[in-house]
Design an enzyme around this catalytic site. Structure first.
Site, PDB file in Angstrom:
ATOM      1  N   GLY A  53       0.825  -1.202   0.000  1.00  0.00           N
ATOM      2  CA  GLY A  53       0.000   0.000   0.000  1.00  0.00           C
ATOM      3  C   GLY A  53       0.855   1.246   0.000  1.00  0.00           C
ATOM      4  O   GLY A  53       2.021   1.208  -0.405  1.00  0.00           O
ATOM      5  N   HIS A  56       2.293   4.809  -4.717  1.00  0.00           N
ATOM      6  CA  HIS A  56       2.856   6.002  -5.362  1.00  0.00           C
ATOM      7  C   HIS A  56       3.115   5.691  -6.832  1.00  0.00           C
ATOM      8  O   HIS A  56       2.811   4.581  -7.303  1.00  0.00           O
ATOM      9  CB  HIS A  56       4.120   6.467  -4.625  1.00  0.00           C
ATOM     10  CG  HIS A  56       5.140   5.389  -4.430  1.00  0.00           C
ATOM     11  ND1 HIS A  56       5.805   4.790  -5.481  1.00  0.00           N
ATOM     12  CD2 HIS A  56       5.613   4.784  -3.314  1.00  0.00           C
ATOM     13  CE1 HIS A  56       6.635   3.885  -5.022  1.00  0.00           C
ATOM     14  NE2 HIS A  56       6.537   3.840  -3.701  1.00  0.00           N
ATOM     15  N   HIS A  59       4.565   2.293  -7.937  1.00  0.00           N
ATOM     16  CA  HIS A  59       3.621   1.166  -8.073  1.00  0.00           C
ATOM     17  C   HIS A  59       2.794   1.326  -9.348  1.00  0.00           C
ATOM     18  O   HIS A  59       2.578   0.363 -10.086  1.00  0.00           O
ATOM     19  CB  HIS A  59       2.650   1.121  -6.876  1.00  0.00           C
ATOM     20  CG  HIS A  59       3.321   0.988  -5.538  1.00  0.00           C
ATOM     21  ND1 HIS A  59       3.327   1.996  -4.606  1.00  0.00           N
ATOM     22  CD2 HIS A  59       3.995  -0.050  -4.975  1.00  0.00           C
ATOM     23  CE1 HIS A  59       3.959   1.590  -3.518  1.00  0.00           C
ATOM     24  NE2 HIS A  59       4.393   0.354  -3.711  1.00  0.00           N
ATOM     25  N   GLN A  83       8.118  -8.917   7.763  1.00  0.00           N
ATOM     26  CA  GLN A  83       9.332  -8.330   7.206  1.00  0.00           C
ATOM     27  C   GLN A  83       9.791  -7.075   7.953  1.00  0.00           C
ATOM     28  O   GLN A  83      10.710  -6.398   7.527  1.00  0.00           O
ATOM     29  CB  GLN A  83       9.161  -8.046   5.717  1.00  0.00           C
ATOM     30  CG  GLN A  83       8.163  -6.965   5.336  1.00  0.00           C
ATOM     31  CD  GLN A  83       7.938  -6.895   3.837  1.00  0.00           C
ATOM     32  OE1 GLN A  83       7.271  -7.749   3.262  1.00  0.00           O
ATOM     33  NE2 GLN A  83       8.503  -5.895   3.182  1.00  0.00           N
ATOM     34  N   ASP A 172      14.058  -1.614  -5.074  1.00  0.00           N
ATOM     35  CA  ASP A 172      14.384  -2.676  -4.113  1.00  0.00           C
ATOM     36  C   ASP A 172      15.127  -3.775  -4.868  1.00  0.00           C
ATOM     37  O   ASP A 172      14.631  -4.910  -4.998  1.00  0.00           O
ATOM     38  CB  ASP A 172      13.098  -3.206  -3.482  1.00  0.00           C
ATOM     39  CG  ASP A 172      12.384  -2.117  -2.681  1.00  0.00           C
ATOM     40  OD1 ASP A 172      12.992  -1.606  -1.731  1.00  0.00           O
ATOM     41  OD2 ASP A 172      11.254  -1.765  -3.038  1.00  0.00           O
ATOM     42  N   SER A 208       7.334   4.836  -0.110  1.00  0.00           N
ATOM     43  CA  SER A 208       6.276   5.116   0.860  1.00  0.00           C
ATOM     44  C   SER A 208       6.859   5.822   2.078  1.00  0.00           C
ATOM     45  O   SER A 208       6.185   6.615   2.732  1.00  0.00           O
ATOM     46  CB  SER A 208       5.621   3.807   1.301  1.00  0.00           C
ATOM     47  OG  SER A 208       5.280   3.056   0.154  1.00  0.00           O
ATOM     48  N   ARG A 209       8.127   5.554   2.382  1.00  0.00           N
ATOM     49  CA  ARG A 209       8.736   6.129   3.587  1.00  0.00           C
ATOM     50  C   ARG A 209       9.157   7.581   3.395  1.00  0.00           C
ATOM     51  O   ARG A 209       9.522   8.244   4.369  1.00  0.00           O
ATOM     52  CB  ARG A 209       9.912   5.269   4.042  1.00  0.00           C
ATOM     53  CG  ARG A 209       9.437   3.918   4.577  1.00  0.00           C
ATOM     54  CD  ARG A 209      10.544   3.102   5.185  1.00  0.00           C
ATOM     55  NE  ARG A 209      10.010   1.970   5.929  1.00  0.00           N
ATOM     56  CZ  ARG A 209       9.980   0.704   5.483  1.00  0.00           C
ATOM     57  NH1 ARG A 209      10.452   0.416   4.281  1.00  0.00           N
ATOM     58  NH2 ARG A 209       9.483  -0.259   6.228  1.00  0.00           N
TER      59      ARG A 209
HETATM   60  O1  PAF Z   1       8.240  -4.196  -1.848  1.00  0.00           O
HETATM   61  C1  PAF Z   1       7.249  -4.345  -1.098  1.00  0.00           C
HETATM   62  O2  PAF Z   1       6.346  -3.504  -1.034  1.00  0.00           O
HETATM   63  C2  PAF Z   1       7.161  -5.589  -0.232  1.00  0.00           C
HETATM   64  O3  PAF Z   1       8.407  -5.981   0.218  1.00  0.00           O
HETATM   65  C3  PAF Z   1       6.425  -6.753  -0.916  1.00  0.00           C
HETATM   66  C4  PAF Z   1       7.149  -7.244  -2.144  1.00  0.00           C
HETATM   67  C5  PAF Z   1       5.009  -6.308  -1.301  1.00  0.00           C
HETATM   68  C6  PAF Z   1       6.313  -7.926   0.062  1.00  0.00           C
HETATM   69  O4  PAF Z   1       5.636  -7.568   1.211  1.00  0.00           O
END
Ligand code: PAF
Length: 304
Positions: A53, A56, A59, A83, A172, A208-209
């Site tokens: 979620g 931005h 995504h 995580q 990432d 997001s951060r």
């Molecule tokens: O990149 C992310 O937002 C998360 O690490 C993911 C891949 C949705 C797994 O929770």
């Protein structure tokens, strides 16, 4: 990358002319399976964009890339507790749920899955997925257990959606590398695709951060992208010492007092092993704290 971008725009334009489809929202795995089976019965290729979620443009660009390739898109929103470390921001992680749904619908997502935590991790859930070595360096060293949480949830999501494609962001890069490896090692048939990092006009990678930054921190956060630009310039100028490339990043960061280094690393883009010399496909990966935000960014570069 250029031809791909042209393709996106050209196909994106034709998508924009199509009548918008209504996004279906589901919570439970059985509903996802039914909806995906229905899409596949009708001959659709299915792409999956997993998210936590706080949607931005990064995504949105993954959804656009998937649609540009002609796939129907399943997205998920799940803030995965597994995580986050005990002192990390799980409780405060932004959850603008209504806005997220609207943005994903506008981006052209066909099916949005918002699983309750108890569905993915029912009481007594014990299974964890660990990708050795790749998951131990960089983010893995700073955030013990993080990638075990990521790999576990991504595998669980994949086993429900069973998509043809999985879309992940290059921002990432280590996460993408680990998931690629997991998919290969476990013989999953999904094709893992990476979408380019989307940046603000001043270079800051969208995250997001970034929402945690105040105005002064937001200005200093540009140091990450500026440092990477300095690394790229050094390598393009013929620098082949990884130590000197790292020093080029740090020289930039010294001008930004709010930036506290976590790491500046020069690694092989496939194995993520540290490099002393710049050769082959190189990943320059950085992480820093700016205020209460912990930000990461990277640059992939091929030495000739
Ligand atoms: O990149 C992310 O937002 C998360 O690490 C993911 C891949 C949705 C797994 O929770």
């Amino acid at each position: 990358m250029r031809p791909a971008r042209r393709t996106v725009r050209r196909r994106g334009a034709s998508i924009a002319r199509r009548a918008p489809r209504r996004m279906q929202r589901v919570r439970h795995a059985a509903d996802v399976r039914r909806a995906v089976a229905d899409l596949k019965r009708r001959g659709a290729r299915v792409a999956f964009v997993p998210t936590m979620g706080a949607i931005h443009e990064g995504h949105v660009s993954l959804v656009a890339r998937a649609r540009a390739g002609g796939a129907r898109v399943v997205a998920s929103i799940f803030v995965n507790p597994l995580q986050f470390g005990p002192r990390e921001d799980y409780r405060h992680y932004p959850r603008p749920v209504r806005r997220d749904r609207a943005r994903l619908a506008a981006a052209g997502v066909d099916l949005l899955w918002e699983p309750p935590a108890g569905d993915l991790y029912p009481a007594g859930h014990r299974t964890r997925v660990r990708v050795t070595e790749l998951g131990d360096a960089l983010e893995g060293a700073s955030r013990p257990g993080h990638f075990e949480g990521v790999a576990t949830v991504v595998l669980q999501l994949l086993l429900v959606v069973m998509p043809d494609e999985l879309w992940l962001g290059q921002k990432d890069a280590q996460q993408a590398r680990i998931i690629e490896r997991m998919v290969r090692d476990l013989g999953l048939t999904v094709r893992v695709r990476r979408g380019a990092t989307v940046r603000a006009a001043d270079g800051l990678a969208l995250s997001s951060r970034n929402a945690y930054l105040d105005a002064a921190e937001r200005r200093d956060a540009t140091a990450l992208a500026r440092g990477l630009a300095a690394a790229r310039a050094a390598m393009a100028g013929g620098e082949r010492s990884a130590a000197r490339v790292r020093a080029a990043v740090r020289r930039v960061w010294r001008r930004f007092p709010r930036v506290r280094e976590d790491y500046v690393a020069v690694v092989d883009a496939d194995t993520l092993a540290p490099l002393a010399r710049i050769r082959g496909r190189v990943l320059v990966a950085v992480a820093a704290r700016v205020g209460r935000a912990r930000l990461i960014d990277n640059l992939e570069w091929r030495a000739r």
